[in-house]
Write an enzyme that holds these catalytic residues in place. Structure first.
Site, mmCIF file in Angstrom:
data_model
loop_
_atom_site.group_PDB
_atom_site.id
_atom_site.type_symbol
_atom_site.label_atom_id
_atom_site.label_comp_id
_atom_site.label_asym_id
_atom_site.label_seq_id
_atom_site.Cartn_x
_atom_site.Cartn_y
_atom_site.Cartn_z
ATOM 1 N N LYS A 1 15.513 21.836 -11.714
ATOM 2 C CA LYS A 1 14.770 20.239 -12.033
ATOM 3 C C LYS A 1 16.113 19.489 -12.778
ATOM 4 C CE LYS A 1 11.134 19.463 -11.600
ATOM 5 N NZ LYS A 1 9.643 19.883 -12.194
ATOM 6 N N LYS B 1 -1.528 -4.184 -39.233
ATOM 7 C CA LYS B 1 -0.178 -3.903 -39.451
ATOM 8 C C LYS B 1 0.324 -2.666 -38.801
ATOM 9 C CE LYS B 1 -0.455 -6.470 -43.646
ATOM 10 N NZ LYS B 1 -2.081 -6.529 -43.288
ATOM 11 N N TYR C 1 -11.136 -14.581 -45.007
ATOM 12 C CA TYR C 1 -10.388 -13.317 -45.106
ATOM 13 C C TYR C 1 -11.321 -12.182 -45.301
ATOM 14 C CZ TYR C 1 -7.301 -9.361 -46.327
ATOM 15 O OH TYR C 1 -6.560 -8.258 -46.363
ATOM 16 N N GLU D 1 9.014 7.935 -17.271
ATOM 17 C CA GLU D 1 7.856 8.663 -17.483
ATOM 18 C C GLU D 1 7.297 8.365 -18.831
ATOM 19 O OE1 GLU D 1 7.339 12.796 -16.294
ATOM 20 O OE2 GLU D 1 9.469 12.452 -15.377
ATOM 21 N N HIS E 1 0.893 -1.224 -0.139
ATOM 22 C CA HIS E 1 -0.076 0.092 0.021
ATOM 23 C C HIS E 1 0.857 1.300 0.002
ATOM 24 C CE1 HIS E 1 -3.231 -2.892 1.228
ATOM 25 N NE2 HIS E 1 -2.316 -3.415 2.010
ATOM 26 N N SER F 1 14.275 21.703 -16.913
ATOM 27 C CA SER F 1 13.086 22.154 -17.122
ATOM 28 C C SER F 1 13.709 23.697 -17.946
ATOM 29 C CB SER F 1 12.513 22.583 -15.815
ATOM 30 O OG SER F 1 11.576 23.710 -15.802
HETATM 31 N N1 ARG Z 1 -2.823 -5.652 -47.975
HETATM 32 C C1 ARG Z 1 -3.767 -6.681 -47.835
HETATM 33 C C2 ARG Z 1 -3.716 -6.959 -46.109
HETATM 34 O O1 ARG Z 1 -2.991 -6.307 -45.687
HETATM 35 C C3 ARG Z 1 -3.242 -8.013 -48.430
HETATM 36 C C4 ARG Z 1 -4.397 -9.036 -48.569
HETATM 37 C C5 ARG Z 1 -5.320 -8.432 -49.525
HETATM 38 N N2 ARG Z 1 -6.489 -9.604 -49.948
HETATM 39 C C6 ARG Z 1 -7.318 -9.073 -50.615
HETATM 40 N N3 ARG Z 1 -8.041 -9.995 -51.021
HETATM 41 N N4 ARG Z 1 -7.687 -7.809 -50.913
HETATM 42 O O2 ARG Z 1 -4.475 -7.774 -45.586
#
Ligand code: ARG
Length: 463
Positions: free
Chosen positions: A288, A330, A322, A295, A161, A282
């Site tokens: 400082k 990404k 998909y 941080e 604590h 600072s």
């Molecule tokens: N740029 C796409 C991705 O990152 C690649 C796959 C695309 N596939 C499709 N059928 N449009 O997922």
């Protein structure tokens, strides 16, 4: 009728070109070009398998290899011309390959889809990232141990604590973070096993009608196995979510350590100093010195945790198989890798730049009745039930508090007011060193135990 631009991949089916705004909205090449070398690696393995299975000829394989080698050089040399019109890394490379080697380039995509291609690329990318991260985690563990090595007898208050609880050694405290990092290493190792499976061969979603050999591609790419269901192979990103969860946990651990470094560096604690190269001043207050790095680590933890939530949310509503949603995996992944690797790199160095102030730690440990439990344990060992001992010590603490001194500073006859079981041998128990030494079992803070823990830890790192 609008004419099709000849670089459109799906050309024949469409009556008008994609709107400019849509092109920019759907393109991923600006960020997924980062996968380029993994994409090439995957293509080389795929082409070799196609040739081995006589789906393409040996000359095609040679041409593809030659073309991809040149493309790789262009990319590494910064000479490759990325085109937004070609949407993503896969189409950019394929178009360039065709420009360089002709029909062989057009044959590369036989029995493959960008769906299984991109899933393969991300897995290759993450496998590589995991291997880097594990090395960096071990480097951080080493610097924790190097610091701990000198402080198995440096006493500080252990807190619960954020109130002084019991004395611990600074080394023992640091080793808690070693353990967290060790579980992080294990977690990445676990995640790696599931990352390291091959989607290629799933093609768009259902598999392919060509006589392919998925196991051969897996072996060429160093994958441990092939994904067992084509729909799952192209669509799921749970391996990426696991990776990000493991990363979020590392950041969370480092965020906790950062919080402590920040507190310890504050003059109110004064337990440590962080080397100047990790701090800033600072612009207005000349006195400082701010612990910016810890941080920021604490702040960037929010960012990585956010990426984890982004990926979970990205996945949750997707029907098989998909969907373009997955393109959004990404940037969070790349940023997670960048943030984590930079953080680990800087952290290992920062731990080496810490100056410990043992006297301040000791003073703090002497202030909060940190050895009260030791007094209670002493009474229990002399036959008093623990609850009664607890109460006797509570009264003793109140007395010392009113007197403005520590338990160890009370005279024997003063202590004996609280229990007649107390004798001269109590003073060994009430010292900070006595308290540490008493916790002499695996996982305890006794110097002997902590030294053994450091030795075990060193072995583990080099295992
Ligand atoms: N740029 C796409 C991705 O990152 C690649 C796959 C695309 N596939 C499709 N059928 N449009 O997922």
């Amino acid at each position: 009728m609008a004419t099709m631009q000849d670089n459109q991949t799906w050309s024949g089916r469409f009556n008008e070109p994609v709107a400019e705004l849509v092109k920019r909205y759907t393109a991923s090449v600006d960020f997924d070009k980062r996968l380029a070398l993994f994409d090439i690696q995957g293509s080389l393995a795929h082409a070799q398998m196609l040739s081995n299975c006589k789906i393409i000829g040996p000359q095609d394989l040679d041409d593809i290899r030659r073309g991809l080698a040149q493309i790789e050089n262009e990319i590494i040399g910064g000479d490759f011309e990325w085109q937004l019109d070609l949407e993503d890394v896969h189409l950019n490379i394929e178009k360039r390959l065709t420009a360089l080697v002709g029909d062989a380039g057009k044959r590369l995509h036989t029995g493959r889809s960008r769906n299984d291609q991109v899933a393969t690329d991300i897995r290759l990318y993450l496998r590589h990232a995991v291997d880097d991260i594990v090395v960096l985690l071990k480097a951080l563990q080493t610097s924790l141990l190097d610091l701990a090595q000198h402080h198995t007898r440096t006493v500080m208050p252990g807190f619960t604590h954020l109130q002084v609880a019991q004395p611990v050694s600074f080394a023992h405290h640091l080793l808690a973070y070693f353990e967290m990092c060790q579980r992080d290493v294990e977690r990445f190792g676990d995640a790696r096993r599931r990352i390291n499976r091959l989607p290629l061969g799933a093609a768009a979603l259902a598999g392919t009608s060509y006589p392919i050999k998925r196991e051969m591609v897996a072996e060429l790419l160093g994958f441990e196995a092939v994904c067992q269901n084509s729909l799952d192979a192209v669509s799921d990103r749970d391996f990426a979510i696991e990776f990000t969860a493991a990363a979020a946990l590392v950041m969370t651990h480092l965020s906790r350590l950062s919080e402590e470094l920040i507190l310890w560096m504050s003059p109110r604690f004064g337990f440590i100093d962080i080397a100047d190269r990790f701090c800033t001043g600072s612009s207005i207050m000349p006195q400082k010195k701010n612990p910016d790095v810890p941080e920021l680590v604490r702040g960037k933890t929010g960012r990585v945790n956010g990426h984890l939530v982004a990926l979970l949310t990205l996945m949750k509503g997707q029907p098989l198989a998909y969907n373009k949603d997955n393109q959004e995996d990404k940037e969070p992944l790349f940023d997670t890798v960048d943030t984590l690797t930079q953080t680990l790199r800087i952290y290992a160095d920062m731990m080496r730049g810490i100056t410990v102030k043992p006297e301040a730690m000791r003073r703090a440990a002497l202030q909060g009745y940190a050895t009260a439990t030791d007094l209670a344990d002493y009474l229990v060992k002399k036959g008093l039930p623990f609850r009664d001992a607890h109460e006797a010590v509570a009264v003793a603490v109140r007395y010392a508090e009113q007197k403005g001194c520590d338990l160890a500073e009370l005279k024997l006859d003063e202590l004996q007011q609280f229990s007649d079981l107390i004798a001269e041998d109590i003073f060994g128990v009430l010292t900070l060193e006595g308290s540490l030494a008493a916790r002499n079992h695996t996982g305890g803070t006794a110097p002997q135990q902590v030294e053994a823990a450091i030795a075990r830890a060193r072995k583990l790192i080099h295992a």
